[in-house]
Design a protein around this motif. Sequence first.
Motif, mmCIF file in Angstrom:
data_model
loop_
_atom_site.group_PDB
_atom_site.id
_atom_site.type_symbol
_atom_site.label_atom_id
_atom_site.label_comp_id
_atom_site.label_asym_id
_atom_site.label_seq_id
_atom_site.Cartn_x
_atom_site.Cartn_y
_atom_site.Cartn_z
ATOM 1 N N GLY A 135 0.247 -1.339 -0.430
ATOM 2 C CA GLY A 135 -0.109 -0.098 -0.123
ATOM 3 C C GLY A 135 0.819 0.978 -0.064
ATOM 4 O O GLY A 135 0.274 2.292 0.018
ATOM 5 N N PHE A 136 2.071 1.608 -0.461
ATOM 6 C CA PHE A 136 2.838 2.443 0.101
ATOM 7 C C PHE A 136 3.274 2.670 -1.905
ATOM 8 O O PHE A 136 3.864 1.753 -2.434
ATOM 9 N N ASN A 181 -4.539 -5.563 -1.559
ATOM 10 C CA ASN A 181 -4.476 -4.767 -0.452
ATOM 11 C C ASN A 181 -5.022 -4.989 0.540
ATOM 12 O O ASN A 181 -5.414 -5.841 1.644
ATOM 13 N N TYR A 182 -6.975 -4.801 -0.290
ATOM 14 C CA TYR A 182 -7.802 -5.011 0.935
ATOM 15 C C TYR A 182 -7.458 -6.396 1.284
ATOM 16 O O TYR A 182 -8.273 -6.783 2.938
ATOM 17 N N TYR A 183 -7.374 -7.626 0.734
ATOM 18 C CA TYR A 183 -7.719 -8.557 1.591
ATOM 19 C C TYR A 183 -6.604 -9.276 2.486
ATOM 20 O O TYR A 183 -6.135 -9.878 2.862
ATOM 21 N N TYR A 202 -3.255 0.467 5.289
ATOM 22 C CA TYR A 202 -3.605 -0.922 5.582
ATOM 23 C C TYR A 202 -4.814 -1.230 5.020
ATOM 24 O O TYR A 202 -6.363 -0.430 5.722
ATOM 25 N N GLY A 203 -5.298 -1.527 3.822
ATOM 26 C CA GLY A 203 -6.652 -0.775 3.422
ATOM 27 C C GLY A 203 -8.026 -1.601 3.724
ATOM 28 O O GLY A 203 -8.402 -1.314 3.881
ATOM 29 N N CYS A 204 -7.927 -2.949 4.548
ATOM 30 C CA CYS A 204 -9.050 -3.531 5.337
ATOM 31 C C CYS A 204 -9.595 -2.490 6.417
ATOM 32 O O CYS A 204 -10.149 -2.396 6.706
ATOM 33 N N LEU A 205 -9.044 -1.461 6.224
ATOM 34 C CA LEU A 205 -9.412 -0.608 7.549
ATOM 35 C C LEU A 205 -10.218 0.336 7.290
ATOM 36 O O LEU A 205 -11.156 0.963 7.574
ATOM 37 N N MET A 206 -10.315 0.288 5.574
ATOM 38 C CA MET A 206 -11.069 0.890 4.886
ATOM 39 C C MET A 206 -12.486 1.109 4.848
ATOM 40 O O MET A 206 -12.500 -0.727 4.436
ATOM 41 N N PRO A 207 -13.920 1.597 4.597
ATOM 42 C CA PRO A 207 -15.352 0.814 3.911
ATOM 43 C C PRO A 207 -14.956 0.306 2.671
ATOM 44 O O PRO A 207 -13.413 0.559 1.862
ATOM 45 N N ARG A 208 -15.229 -1.015 2.613
ATOM 46 C CA ARG A 208 -15.152 -1.915 1.106
ATOM 47 C C ARG A 208 -14.808 -0.810 -0.288
ATOM 48 O O ARG A 208 -14.085 -1.366 -1.005
#
Length: 472
Positions: A135-136, A181-183, A202-208
């Motif tokens: 995610g960078f 990244n979300y997964y 850390y994409g999982c902290l965002m609404p999908r």
Amino acid sequence: MKTKKTYFLLIGLITLCLHTQAQERFEPSWQSLERHVAVPDWIRDAKFGIYCHWGVYSVPAYGNEQYFHYMHDEGVGLMNARQRHEQIYGPLSQFGYHDFIPMFKAEKFNADEWAELFRSSGARFAGLVGEHHDGFSMWDSKYTPFNAKKMGPKRDIVGELSRSIKQHNMKFFLSLHHENNYYYVKVKPEWAANNPKYAKMYGCLMPRAEWYDMWLNKSKEVVSKYSPDIIYFDAWMDSIPEQKKLEFLAHYFNHAQQTGQEVIFTYKFKEFPRSIGMLDHEMSNPDQIDPTPWLCDYTISTGYHSSWGYVRGMQYRSHRDIIQKLIEVVSNNGQLLLNLSPMADGTFPQEQKDIIENVGVWLWSYGESIYGTRPYVVSHETTSSGNRVCYTRKGNVLYAIFLDWPGTDKPQLLTALKDSNLKGKVTDATLLSVKRNFKCHVSQSNEGLTLTIPHGSRLPSDAAYVVRLTLE
């Protein structure tokens, strides 16, 4: 005089406008996107490219470039990365992956030196990973603060490298690996990463749905800012909503119409139609000719500690291994993309530089058998004496590229070159060498072409041996 100049200027502008209008815009639908030429001739002529896995993961330099994932693995993980991380840097409640960012300084990065190295090594297209699974972003992005311009190096790495690569007469390549990244990591409440300010990393902290919007915005952004000739998508593109993918591709293709580029996007598995993009085989390739051109991405590292990104103690393939893989790929109608692994400071280990410079020595010497070629009727064979031979062609010239030195005064029967395949007489057979070429003896029949390298011929290479056959 001014009136005349103004007249011609207006004529030019009108002509440009009419040309632009004549090009039908791509719409975000599969039917519209199929008008795009999936594999233009320029990459079929280029054959060889270089890119780099380089980012925050180059700082811990352990396991592989997916350290981001394995440091969060509660099982054994890769090479006990979790346990090692906590012993060296502290528990995940105190030291997260984001804490490596200030240590990623790229203080010795020089885009011109990179481009010069790629070009001298024979590459015709080159670039880097724009964003990996961590995610960078390696460019100056307005959609995420976690980028190389705002943090770490404090430089627009993609921007600098794209300019240098284009100035060195190479096509610019950019890969994007952030689609999964979300997964990739599920952040736990007790970890330092569990903080809203790190959500865009850390994409999982965002609404999908919000994360998908960011994916699309970042992908479109690199197109608008840097005009890459090739965009490579890593696996798991099926996780992205179809309409987002369609919107991106329409944007990319329309941008290319404006800039006059023949662009390519690559993908894996069956995630896109082959009529639109270029299929990529990671670390593998078909063993026979695929009539639809394809890409093989291949990394310089090997062995137990193999990685796409730099890790301490990594082992390398030899230049001979890479050259022979390139020959194998090209003979089967593919193109090779070689990955290098720079260190966190932006420099390449000397061993990597030596290896690819030797790849370049072979390509500058014998590249006529690679660049601009197309497949022959048969891609390869092994002779009765056990010598491996690959074939490429260019007009009325056919190249027999021996991966094993056949020796002198030893007739080699090449059954792939039988009369029914050749459909013409061989008027000249020459073993290519860096100082002096050598004429070879040939005889043709329905069984094949018998080729003999004459006594006294010097060993022309330590990697592969090219015989140029000219047909009437």
